[in-house]
Design a protein around this motif. Structure first.
Motif, short mmCIF file in Angstrom:
data_model
loop_
_atom_site.label_atom_id
_atom_site.label_comp_id
_atom_site.label_asym_id
_atom_site.label_seq_id
_atom_site.Cartn_x
_atom_site.Cartn_y
_atom_site.Cartn_z
N SER A 291 14.20 -7.97 -5.76
CA SER A 291 14.14 -7.87 -4.31
C SER A 291 14.48 -6.43 -4.06
CB SER A 291 14.66 -8.87 -3.63
OG SER A 291 14.47 -10.21 -3.62
N ILE A 292 13.86 -5.73 -3.20
CA ILE A 292 14.09 -4.54 -2.45
C ILE A 292 14.73 -4.68 -1.16
CG2 ILE A 292 12.17 -3.13 -3.72
CD1 ILE A 292 10.89 -3.09 -1.05
N ALA A 293 14.57 -5.69 -0.67
CA ALA A 293 15.06 -6.33 0.78
C ALA A 293 14.65 -5.56 1.76
CB ALA A 293 16.71 -6.22 1.04
N PRO A 294 13.11 -5.56 1.81
CA PRO A 294 12.32 -4.89 2.90
C PRO A 294 12.88 -4.93 4.34
CG PRO A 294 11.18 -6.51 2.26
CD PRO A 294 12.31 -6.92 1.62
N SER A 295 12.64 -3.84 5.22
CA SER A 295 12.82 -3.94 6.48
C SER A 295 12.17 -2.85 7.26
CB SER A 295 14.32 -3.93 6.86
OG SER A 295 14.46 -3.96 8.26
N GLY A 296 11.36 -3.05 8.14
CA GLY A 296 10.58 -1.82 8.87
C GLY A 296 9.48 -1.74 8.06
N MET A 297 8.31 -1.08 8.74
CA MET A 297 7.01 -1.06 8.11
C MET A 297 6.01 -0.19 9.01
SD MET A 297 4.73 -3.84 6.36
CE MET A 297 3.48 -4.17 7.47
N SER A 298 5.39 0.95 8.39
CA SER A 298 4.43 1.44 9.28
C SER A 298 2.98 1.96 8.50
CB SER A 298 5.31 2.60 9.83
OG SER A 298 4.24 3.52 10.61
N PHE A 299 2.12 1.92 8.90
CA PHE A 299 0.79 2.69 8.23
C PHE A 299 0.91 3.97 8.70
CE2 PHE A 299 -0.39 -1.82 8.36
CZ PHE A 299 -1.19 -1.84 7.00
N TYR A 300 0.56 5.02 7.82
CA TYR A 300 0.64 6.40 8.27
C TYR A 300 -0.95 6.84 8.61
CZ TYR A 300 1.19 11.37 8.66
OH TYR A 300 1.47 12.63 9.10
N THR A 301 -1.01 7.25 9.75
CA THR A 301 -2.45 7.77 10.24
C THR A 301 -2.47 9.00 10.70
OG1 THR A 301 -2.03 6.93 12.44
CG2 THR A 301 -2.95 5.42 11.07
N GLY A 302 -1.37 9.88 10.63
CA GLY A 302 -1.28 11.36 11.12
C GLY A 302 -1.92 12.27 10.44
N ASP A 303 -1.78 13.69 10.97
CA ASP A 303 -2.32 14.78 9.94
C ASP A 303 -1.28 15.65 9.53
OD1 ASP A 303 -4.91 14.15 10.83
OD2 ASP A 303 -4.53 14.93 12.97
#
Length: 371
Positions: A291-303
């Motif tokens: 386990s990495i113990a995931p928390s928070g998440m976001s797809f990247y769409t910027g420039d």
């Protein structure tokens, strides 16, 4: 497939425990990590206001504004009492899609009850002048309130139609209720901004099922975001000892917990459930063991980082890093681990195209730029 980024420290002035700028070597080039603010107490979530300030929750029950110069406001008044024990407290926060005109926010928290506590969601109007919440109203609360202080979820995501996804946990000792559709334990629910139920939710017409339920069989979902192309909800959840999962959270689907899992029982390491696959259970996009113990998440769409376009970023508490996932459709084809040495609680792409993080262990807001 997994590569660890080497850590290189940049020169600069420092505050206790942190260099003003740190440079990390990544597969796509050097990254500069800047401390934007410090002095927060166990920050859990952040949201970007139109005027450039940040709205940040602190798990003990406070909400603050972070100015562009990194200064912290006094706590915002009007936050309801929270069950600030164990993993509980004030959790996620999100701006209404119409925040520019209605100044409405939604936030989730562990709500104390006579029997124990439960994950609840409130909406309120944010008065930025007087630093207070007005017209606070609880729009959702789990229908069970077991004792204990673990596994609350809880991320908040508005879909493209303006409905609100709320991710929930199994409350650790209530895994027997996760597969039950008459319970909110271990579910993702979908509601309207006023708390009512969308007519196209999958179990609206099923007798004995909670109409808010969107999906079930979840353990503890602490990262969620809309896919920028498909509009689907993607989310990750904590496994026990192994078996953290990344999922496409589809309408009416069963995600298996506790019957189908890659994880094992803590300490003793015995098998949980009946295996890792079953025809009626939606398989994860990927899973992490250990386990990495995931928390928070976001797809990247910027420039700002064109080489990151379409990548998915996941924070990790246990391994103190962010994982960059390269996707081909709904498949993970590569993972890079960028080590920070601090527990990453939240990950967001900012309106400036940078990546913003909350360092839970250091009480900091961090920003990642090209070096």
């Amino acid at each position: 497939m997994v590569l660890s980024a080497g850590l290189v420290f940049g020169l600069g002035l420092s505050v206790p425990g942190w260099a003003a700028d740190r440079v990390l070597q990544s597969e796509t080039g050097p990254l500069r990590v800047t401390e934007v603010a410090h002095g927060l107490d166990t920050p859990w979530a952040l949201a970007f206001l139109p005027d450039g300030r940040l709205l940040v929750t602190e798990r003990p029950g406070r909400m603050r504004l972070v100015a562009r110069d990194g200064s912290l406001s006094a706590p915002i008044a009007g936050v309801p009492p929270v069950h600030a024990r164990g993993q509980g407290g004030l959790l996620d926060v999100a701006l209404s899609p119409d925040f520019g005109t209605d100044r409405t926010i939604v936030f989730s928290f562990a709500e104390p009850t006579a029997g124990g506590a439960r994950t609840a969601v409130a909406r309120a109007r944010l008065d930025l002048e007087r630093l207070r919440l007005e017209d606070v109203k609880i729009i959702f609360a789990q229908n069970e309130d077991p004792s204990g202080s673990h596994h609350w979820g809880s991320r908040l995501v508005f879909d493209r139609a303006g409905n609100l996804f709320v991710t929930l946990g199994d409350r650790f000792h209530s895994r027997d209720r996760v597969q039950a559709l008459d319970s909110h334990i271990g579910k993702v629910v979908r509601i309207r901004p006023d708390g009512s139920v969308p007519a196209d939710n999958p179990f609206v017409q099923r007798e004995g099922a909670r109409p808010e339920v969107w999906s079930y069989g979840h353990r503890n979902v602490q990262g969620a975001a809309l896919h920028p192309v498909t509009g689907e909800l993607w989310a990750h959840e904590h496994g026990p000892q192994g078996g953290d999962e990344l999922n496409r959270v589809l309408s009416g689907r069963n995600y298996g917990w506790p019957d189908i899992t890659y994880g094992r029982e803590y300490v003793i390491g015995t098998k949980i459930g009946e295996g890792t696959t079953r025809p009626d259970v939606e398989p994860p996009v990927t899973q992490w063991t250990p386990s990495i113990a995931p928390s928070g998440m976001s797809f990247y769409t910027g420039d700002v980082f064109p080489q990151w376009k379409g990548n998915l970023f996941v924070g990790a508490l246990k391994f103190q890093l962010i994982a960059r996932l390269v996707l081909d459709g709904d498949k993970v084809v590569h993972e890079e681990r960028i080590e920070l040495g601090h527990r990453v609680r939240d990950v967001r792409e900012g309106p400036d195209g940078r990546l913003w993080l909350l360092d839970e262990s250091g009480g900091r807001v961090l920003r990642i730029d090209p070096a």
